[in-house]
Enzyme design. Structure first.
Site: not given
Ligand code: NAI
Length: 475
Positions: A55, A83, A143, A198, A223, A232-233, A396, A404
């Site tokens: 981004h 982004s 990323d 990332e 990550n 970050d997350n 963020h 990060s």
């Molecule tokens: P994570 O693996 O810690 O959390 C994802 C959660 O979703 C898990 O607990 C999992 O059990 C749950 N899950 C999976 N399938 C599901 C379903 N069908 N229904 C309900 N829950 C379900 O991953 P994290 O780190 O939280 O990242 C999530 C996403 O966000 C990733 O795609 C990551 O790349 C992205 N991300 C986005 C950011 C942003 O700024 N927009 C920042 C950091 C990560």
């Protein structure tokens, strides 16, 4: 060559505004600025040609200029079509010593609102190094893994003639790109010392490639540095989720019912963010551990099906696909808000929504659309289902990204300067570096750390200067 412009951004006249915000951000990014100072003389990234796909924001600008300050040459693209902050991109293209008439900065290919074709063209431009022996980079900073994916698909295409399937809109674009690409992808891949990744979704792709035996170069999973995903997350999304919803809709969140799908690191930050505004938050999960965590944190945990017709705001955070389907959206209340903060746009079934007979899409403003069902019911979809904190807001804030990006910078130094220590595979940042990144952010918050006495250190079995926890500790 004629078809390789020096850079491509929306509007160079935004550079001055961008530079002012970069200067403000530098103060809020103490980790990156400390690393610049520490390594100014050593220049550990001298000789590195880094292609970045991340981004193109103000915070990323501070990262880019840190990599340059450590000796690297850099080319950059955004990792999402919505982004880019155009003033940040302009400032990076112009550079600290240039002017819009005489740009002297980093080749950057990014603007807010790219088409998919433009997006992949930008990624290819960032990977194209006209004056390098292989025509490509020797390091990738990724990323979501799109730059890494393009190199791997390019090599596969050259070796076997294989092309990605054309049935997926995005991969069809990659396919067309590879068919006309003149890069020698095999040569490019052979010179890449490694990639630092990332995000959760990109890391997931890397482990799959490792499992399938097709990973071509070493990778550091940034990550899963504690100072990345647990900050970050979580705290990043706690800030930027409601920022995105507010800028998009300005709806009062207090008193509303909000559903957060997924309670991982991102989901935890999002749920807290909405609760902080006074929403009643409901969580959905598939993992019993995360479901129990959400319950213990005081959230109702249930299925989407139970609440889809009752809630006002829906946010997907799973990194999984097909979380909110068109049939779910058809059951939502009038003016329900639907958005995704996970990395890719397949969490919400946008294609299915568009196929509902008689449905009408209308743009309120860029990245905010109403979808009117035949019965007159409207739902509001943010950023066309792409990550809304970057599409509708500015992602963020600097302080959390300093963590990060300090991890990113140290990971780049590791892979570039110690190639023998990292044979092809996926690694996490060594814990002493993770702790170092946290340490670099304490002073700015007035934190006074307690120093272990030697007898105490011996008693719990650690060194006085760390690492303080075993690798399996979960924080
Ligand atoms: P994570 O693996 O810690 O959390 C994802 C959660 O979703 C898990 O607990 C999992 O059990 C749950 N899950 C999976 N399938 C599901 C379903 N069908 N229904 C309900 N829950 C379900 O991953 P994290 O780190 O939280 O990242 C999530 C996403 O966000 C990733 O795609 C990551 O790349 C992205 N991300 C986005 C950011 C942003 O700024 N927009 C920042 C950091 C990560």
């Amino acid at each position: 060559s004629a078809d390789t412009p020096a850079f491509k951004v929306a509007d160079l006249s935004l550079a001055e505004f961008g530079r002012k915000e970069i200067t403000l951000a530098e103060h809020e990014m103490p980790g990156l600025m400390a690393i610049r100072k520490e390594y100014a003389e050593a220049q550990p990234l001298a000789g590195a040609r880094i292609t970045g796909s991340l981004h193109m924001t103000v915070q990323t600008a501070v990262l880019i200029e840190t990599l340059v300050a450590l000796g690297a040459r850099v080319r950059w693209a955004s990792c999402n079509i919505f982004s880019t902050q155009d003033h940040a991109a302009a400032a990076i293209a112009v550079g600290p010593d240039g002017t819009p008439d005489n740009p002297r900065g980093v080749p950057v290919f990014a603007w807010k609102g790219e088409t998919l074709e433009e997006y992949w063209w930008c990624t290819e431009q960032a990977l194209t190094w006209p004056d390098s022996p292989t025509g490509g980079p020797n390091m990738i900073l990724d990323d979501g893994g799109d730059a890494t994916l393009l190199v791997h698909q390019g090599v596969a295409h050259q070796k076997t003639g294989d092309l990605p399937p054309a049935d997926n809109e995005e991969l069809a674009v990659v396919r067309a790109l590879l068919e006309r690409s003149t890069l020698d992808w095999t040569a490019v891949a052979s010179e890449i010392r490694g990639v630092t990744e990332e995000t959760t979704t990109g890391v997931h792709r890397l482990y799959e490639m490792q499992r399938d035996g097709v990973l071509l170069f070493p990778a550091i999973n940034v990550n899963d540095a504690v100072t990345k995903s647990k900050f970050d997350n979580k705290y990043g999304c706690r800030h930027s989720l409601v920022d995105g919803i507010n800028r998009a809709t300005d709806v009062l969140i207090g008193g509303k019912t909000a559903v957060v799908c997924g309670y991982g690191d991102v989901g935890k930050g999002c749920a807290e963010s909405l609760r902080g505004q006074g929403a009643r938050v409901i969580v959905t999960e598939i993992d019993p551990i995360c479901a129990l965590q959400a319950a213990m944190d005081g959230y109702q945990v249930t299925t989407l099906d139970e609440v889809v017709d009752k809630a006002d705001i829906f946010v997907t955070t799973t990194g999984n696909k097909d979380i909110i389907m068109a049939s779910d959206m058809a059951r939502m209340k009038h003016q329900a808000i639907v958005g995704n903060i996970g990395h890719f746009d397949n969490e919400i079934d946008m294609a299915g929504l568009a196929r509902i007979p008689g449905i009408v899409k209308d743009e309120v403003k860029p990245q905010v659309h109403t979808w009117t069902f035949p019965d007159g019911k409207v739902i509001i979809v943010l950023s066309e289902g792409r990550l809304l904190n970057l599409g509708n807001a500015t992602g963020h804030p600097s302080f959390v990204m300093s963590n990060s990006f300090a991890d990113q910078t140290l990971a780049q130094i590791e892979l570039f300067t110690k190639p023998d220590a990292y044979p092809t595979g996926v690694y996490v940042l060594p814990k002493h570096l993770d702790e170092k990144v946290a340490r670099l952010h304490l002073d700015a918050l007035g934190v006074k750390l307690t120093t272990l006495r030697p007898e105490q250190a011996a008693y719990i079995g650690v060194e006085v200067e760390g690492p303080y926890k075993p690798d399996h500790y979960r924080y």
